[in-house]
Motif scaffolding. Structure first.
Motif, PDB file in Angstrom:
ATOM      1  N   VAL B  58       0.818  -1.209   0.000  1.00 27.97           N
ATOM      2  CA  VAL B  58       0.000   0.000   0.000  1.00 27.97           C
ATOM      3  C   VAL B  58       0.847   1.252   0.000  1.00 27.97           C
ATOM      4  CG1 VAL B  58      -1.979  -1.070   1.089  1.00 27.97           C
ATOM      5  CG2 VAL B  58      -0.209  -0.080   2.497  1.00 27.97           C
ATOM      6  N   ILE B  59       2.116   1.098   0.378  1.00 30.25           N
ATOM      7  CA  ILE B  59       3.029   2.233   0.345  1.00 30.25           C
ATOM      8  C   ILE B  59       4.229   1.803  -0.488  1.00 30.25           C
ATOM      9  CG2 ILE B  59       4.516   3.726   1.723  1.00 30.25           C
ATOM     10  CD1 ILE B  59       1.829   4.282   2.546  1.00 30.25           C
ATOM     11  N   ASP B  60       4.682   2.693  -1.367  1.00 23.45           N
ATOM     12  CA  ASP B  60       5.818   2.347  -2.210  1.00 23.45           C
ATOM     13  C   ASP B  60       6.605   3.619  -2.465  1.00 23.45           C
ATOM     14  OD1 ASP B  60       6.024   0.101  -5.046  1.00 23.45           O
ATOM     15  OD2 ASP B  60       7.553   1.367  -4.120  1.00 23.45           O
ATOM     16  N   LEU B  61       7.646   3.859  -1.659  1.00 28.52           N
ATOM     17  CA  LEU B  61       8.394   5.117  -1.758  1.00 28.52           C
ATOM     18  C   LEU B  61       9.821   4.849  -2.196  1.00 28.52           C
ATOM     19  CD1 LEU B  61       7.530   6.821   1.647  1.00 28.52           C
ATOM     20  CD2 LEU B  61       6.870   7.653  -0.585  1.00 28.52           C
ATOM     21  N   PRO B  62      10.259   5.460  -3.277  1.00 31.95           N
ATOM     22  CA  PRO B  62      11.674   5.289  -3.650  1.00 31.95           C
ATOM     23  C   PRO B  62      12.571   6.063  -2.670  1.00 31.95           C
ATOM     24  CG  PRO B  62      10.523   6.681  -5.248  1.00 31.95           C
ATOM     25  CD  PRO B  62       9.520   6.328  -4.207  1.00 31.95           C
TER      26      PRO B  62
END
Lengths: 501, 582
Positions: B58-62
């Motif tokens: 649900v969260i995908d942060l580079p």
């Protein structure tokens, strides 16, 4: 425009040093030893701020790889990624150390000399890391060394400080002799001193190998490589704390960078240096950690831990040079920057406690472990900042040290070589070992029973606590979002490989 | 919505930690209530998140090139552990309101509990190996800070540092495995490894598998790393309940459970896991039988039950593991908190000095007895159902020697559970102890956990359904309550297990009769009490390091001449080596 800014960076600190000195000796100001403010200090902070501004304006040009070079006759200077790392660290840490040192040195005589020499130190580091020929490199290296000799022995009425200064002077001078011998050998063999020209000029000969050994040892003394490190515990613990922070944070790294530049000129296959760095790095890490375990004096413990951090840097550099792994160099330069912040913060916190707890009459005894017991109850901010620095140095997330060590760890595995993997696992275990002396120190800070000196301690002024808070914040921010520094260390890593391959 | 709830389970506790820390010494009486609010909100978020579990991130942060993406993935396994961590965390904080009343530096205590809760939820939610390690290290930091909370006491400080160093050394295994997988796949994402383990070179996979096993064994205090957990009992008891029973020690089990689909086919790995689990379970049970300190008995019991879970993972029994994780967290927290109430009341942890306390503290006795029955595996309580599932899986899938040893272990479990209950609450009081009544907050937590011990097994349908839907790589079967009851009651293994348990209890009754261990067994007590020699190894390592450090100091002579000699020798050596090498 980039050229003008570059000239400012090169010249401003050195040119302003005499002005800073004279300003402190103006008839109206001289003799007022207990002044809360000092004209020299303000001037120095102004100079550093000016340089930071110039650096900020220069930053996009450097990142995009434009030719940021200036020359005066046959001497030229060039700004690349490696220079950016060190100049940035020096200016930022220097600014915080100067800000911090105001009250710290207020009772000392000769503080205008301190700030003037500090300016020379800063200027010489900037010239050192941007130099493009070996002689200018050596000259600026010498200038840096000379400015630090007196800064280490600043508390000149203290026998221990004088002793530290003398040892540092003699050993450093020996190192400089080795370096100039090495440069002479290089010049004799190749007929030129320009670093970029030398790189491409043919293969190594016995003379050049000898020069390499001389460079390794000569610069290695300054970079605190074991067994050449013996001056460091004394010097870093006896210097005024703002200076200890600079010494551990930037000066030894500058020695390492100078070594890299010099070694790249020899035409010796880089795997030789890579293996040497890995071996020396392993020794540094272990020796630094083991020696720190038994220390009772706080600043001496931090000094020994600097030796082990140089070991981490050497491991990263060794991985890059041995196997051409980009992330090795990236990690090493990232760790250089985070170490400057973390070690600077640690020394400045220790300095704040020294200032608050121990007498100011120029004969300060060393700050010992029992003295800092229960600090957090009376000085919560300093204790928090100190704990943040120590835990960051131990490589615990969410602080900066974890992220920079992580990049070096990735390099070890990217190389896909059993020895490289073993090297980084050894580094990870050493990081755990270092917790064995960082963690008890943090525990002491938070004990409930305060030591006598803490109970009777004075207040820590705002000019000391604000820099501590800002540095602690930086440690936290870099730990959560390491990508802030990514463009810088990636460029430096690339430049490192370009130097050697 | 799931994204917000997921983030809340990490950020609300962390925000709470900052707020509580900022309260300072002057307002530390507010720290406890504030912590209850924040942990309660986190618990609420976790329970709301559970039905919304999903297998997608649900969260995908580079986060930068060397760091991959920070992904949070609230699937069945993660949500179960998040719920356990936050809810039991909240109960432990409520318990602490009474337990820690009048103590000093409470802001530090509650801030680190909240930091820990946030980090634990982050650990299990993380879909990236780097961030799993990141949160793993933060839990280690919080655990160390809380074990050595009473840092005026050198024993507590030593216990904290021992825990820190041992779990960190194990953590190197996780680090090495994670980086090896990164080097092979180019990514830190866990799902990549789980989806296609065959695509990873066998050597790398094996390296990671055994590295993770080392890390999990250290974190979950499995053999040979079990020595830190008993020493960690210097922590305030709510911490022992939360961190060293219900949550942090589960991190190792979680790691193995999460990666099982990838490592199942690594030759020798499953056997190694089973061996570790069985050896730990039996040795820790033996140590619990002879321990003389109330919390140490419970600590060894935790180690032993974790051994059961590790054994179950080696069998591939994912459902049984998750179920026992839930049961154990609840009844072990119940046991520890009841023990905490006892210790708070009478001021000692020494079993020799207790006895007959049940008459004076009936409520606590009831709570403890429920916990002990659940631990022993008596029917109706949650421990019975989950332990039976594990034993049945052992009978069906595992080696026979494993099953028989674990069965004996169940008997030993009953033995020490009965022993410790008896020694504390029944019989004649052995010394005069002044009883201090338990507060309302303590009783509240104990009541909730007691109810949980009776009823948590009813959640089997919900837990297995969500796990089945959201864990595509783990084979979790959906089981309804009816199926569970039928399967277990119908299985002949259940009768065997119950008989063994009764046998274990009977042995204690016989001992009590004769008050003394028969002569031919007495020689066993010493080696068992010193952890079968593992403690000696620990002390040995520390001594060697200290000795080397002390000897190395001599090289720093302080004499300039020697320093210069070192330099010259180094130069000569360098030039010679360069000449030879290049």
């Amino acid at each position: 425009m980039p050229n003008k800014l570059f000239w400012i960076l090169l010249i401003l600190p050195l040119a302003c040093a005499p002005i800073i000195y004279l300003a402190g000796r103006l008839p109206g100001i001289r003799g007022q030893h207990n002044r809360q403010t000092s004209l020299s200090r303000w001037l120095l902070m102004l100079v550093l701020a000016g340089c930071l501004y110039a650096l900020a304006r220069l930053y996009p040009a450097i990142l995009s790889g434009e030719q940021t070079a200036v020359s005066l006759g046959t001497v030229s200077f060039q700004f690349d990624g490696i220079s950016l790392v060190l100049v940035g660290s020096t200016l930022i840490l220097g600014f915080f150390c100067t800000w911090f040192s105001g009250r710290y040195l207020a009772a000392e005589t000769g503080e205008e000399k301190y700030y003037a020499l500090f300016a020379i130190l800063t200027g010489s580091i900037i010239c050192l890391v941007t130099a493009t020929d070996l002689f200018t490199l050596w000259l600026c290296f010498e200038l840096m060394a000379v400015s630090t000799y007196t800064l280490v022995a600043f508390h000149r009425h203290n026998a221990a400080a004088l002793e530290a200064g003398v040892k540092y002077l003699v050993q450093s001078a020996l190192g400089s002799v080795f370096v100039i011998l090495g440069i002479a050998l290089v010049f004799g063999e190749k007929g030129t001193l320009a670093i970029s020209a030398l790189k491409s000029a043919g293969a190594a000969s016995p003379g050049l190998l000898a020069a390499g050994g001389l460079f390794l040892i000569g610069f290695g003394i300054k970079a605190a490589i074991v067994p050449l490190h013996t001056w460091l515990p004394d010097a870093h613990s006896q210097a005024p704390s703002g200076m200890s922070a600079m010494l551990s944070g930037v000066v030894i790294s500058a020695g390492l960078v100078a070594m890299l530049r010099a070694l790249s000129t020899l035409g010796v296959p880089s795997t030789v240096w890579g293996c040497a760095f890995l071996a020396l790095g392993a020794i540094n890490m272990l020796a630094g950690n083991l020696l720190a375990l038994r220390q009772v004096e706080v600043k001496r413990m931090l000094a020994y831990s600097s030796i082990s951090h140089i070991g981490y840097l050497l491991t990263g550099l060794g991985l890059a040079l041995n196997k051409g792994v980009l992330s090795g160099g990236e990690g090493a330069f990232f760790h250089l920057m985070t170490h400057a912040v973390m070690k600077g913060l640690a020394f400045l916190s220790a300095g704040a406690l020294l200032y608050a707890l121990l007498p100011h009459d120029g004969s300060r005894g060393p700050l010992k472990l029992p003295d800092i017991q229960g600090t957090a109850r009376k000085y919560p901010l300093v204790a928090l900042a100190f704990s943040a620095a120590l835990l960051a140095l131990g490589g615990l997330p969410p602080l900066a040290g974890f992220m920079s060590k992580w990049v070096i760890f990735t390099a070890g595995f990217a190389a896909r070589d059993g020895w490289m993997t073993a090297a980084v696992i050894f580094m990870a275990l050493n990081s755990v070992l270092s917790l064995a002396y960082y963690a008890p120190l943090v525990n002491r800070l938070y004990q409930r029973k305060m030591s006598d000196v803490v109970e009777s301690g004075a207040a820590v002024p705002l000019s000391m606590s604000v820099p501590l808070a800002l540095l602690a914040l930086a440690t936290l921010v870099i730990g959560f979002y390491p990508a802030i520094l990514q463009p810088i260390y990636q460029l430096a890593g690339k430049n490192l490989l370009a130097l050697f391959f | 919505m799931p994204a917000i709830l997921t983030l809340s389970t990490i950020l609300i506790p962390w925000l709470g930690a900052v707020v509580v820390w900022a309260l300072g010494e002057k307002r530390q009486h507010l720290a406890g209530p504030a912590a209850v609010v924040f942990s309660g909100l986190a618990g609420l978020a976790a329970l709301l998140l559970y039905p919304a579990a999903s297998a997608e991130s649900v969260i995908d942060l580079p986060m930068g090139d060397a760091f991959g993406n920070l992904t949070l993935r609230p699937d069945g396994l993660a949500c179960l552990l998040v719920a356990i961590a936050t809810v039991i965390g909240c109960l432990a904080v409520i318990f602490s309101l009474d337990y820690m009343r009048g103590e000093h530096q409470l802001t530090r205590y509650y801030a680190f509990i909240l930091l820990f809760i946030g980090a634990m939820t982050g650990l299990v939610l993380s879909g990236s190996l780097l961030y799993l390690f990141f949160f793993w290290e933060i839990t280690a930091l919080s655990s160390y800070a809380l074990i050595s909370f009473n840092n005026d006491d050198p024993k507590a400080v030593r216990g904290g540092i021992k825990a820190l160093i041992m779990t960190q050394v194990g953590g190197a295994g996780l680090l090495a495995g994670a980086l090896a997988l990164y080097a092979a796949t180019g990514s830190f994402q866990i799902d990549l490894v789980l989806a296609a383990p065959a695509a990873i070179p066998g050597g790398v996979l094996a390296f990671a598998a055994f590295g993770f096993l080392v890390a999990a064994a250290a974190k979950s205090a499995q053999f040979p790393f079990q020595t830190w957990l008993p020493d960690a009992m210097e922590a305030p008891t709510p911490i022992s309940a939360l961190i060293h029973a219900a949550t942090m020690v589960n991190a190792g089990v979680y790691l193995l459970a999460r990666f099982y689909p990838a490592f199942a086919d690594v030759p020798g790995w499953k056997t190694a896991v089973i061996v570790v689990g069985v050896v730990t379970a039996i040795s820790a049970a033996l140590m619990a039988i002879v321990a003389g300190d109330l919390k140490r008995v419970l600590a060894y019991s935790t180690v032993s039950q974790l051994g059961y879970m590790v054994y179950a993972i080696g069998l591939g029994a994912q459902t049984a593991v998750q179920f026992h994780l839930l049961s154990h967290a609840i009844f072990k927290a119940l046991l520890f908190l009841s023990a905490g109430a006892v210790i708070h009341s009478v001021g000692t942890r020494d079993l020799e000095r207790m006895g007959g306390l049940g008459k004076k503290m009936p409520f606590i006795r009831a709570a403890f007895v429920v916990g002990a029955l659940a631990l022993a595996g008596i029917p109706i309580l949650n421990g019975f159902w989950s332990k039976e599932l594990i034993l049945e899986a052992g009978l069906e899938y595992g080696p026979a020697w494993g099953y028989w040893l674990m069965l004996i272990g169940a008997g030993l479990t009953a033995l020490y559970s009965l022993r410790v209950t008896w020694l504390v609450f029944y019989g004649m009081p052995r010394t005069e102890l002044h009883i201090h009544p338990a507060g309302k907050a303590m009783k509240t937590s104990l009541l909730v956990l007691t109810v949980g011990s009776f009823t948590s097994w009813l959640l089997v349908a919900v837990v297995t359904k969500i796990s089945h839907l959201t864990l595509p790589y783990h084979k979790v079967d959906e089981i309804s309550i009816g199926t569970l009851v039928k399967e277990i009651l119908a299985n002949p293994g259940t009768i065997t297990a119950l008989l063994t348990i009764l046998g274990g209890a009977a042995i204690w009754v016989i001992f009590m009769r004769f008050q003394n261990l028969p002569k031919f067994l007495r020689w066993t007590i010493r080696p068992i009490q010193s952890s079968f020699g593992m403690e000696a190894i620990n002390t040995g390592i520390t001594r060697v390091v200290g000795f080397t450090a002390e000897k190395l100091r001599k090289t720093q002579t302080g004499l300039l001449s020697w320093n210069l000699v070192y330099i010259v020798i180094a130069l000569i050596l360098t030039i010679v080596l360069l000449g030879v090498g290049a």
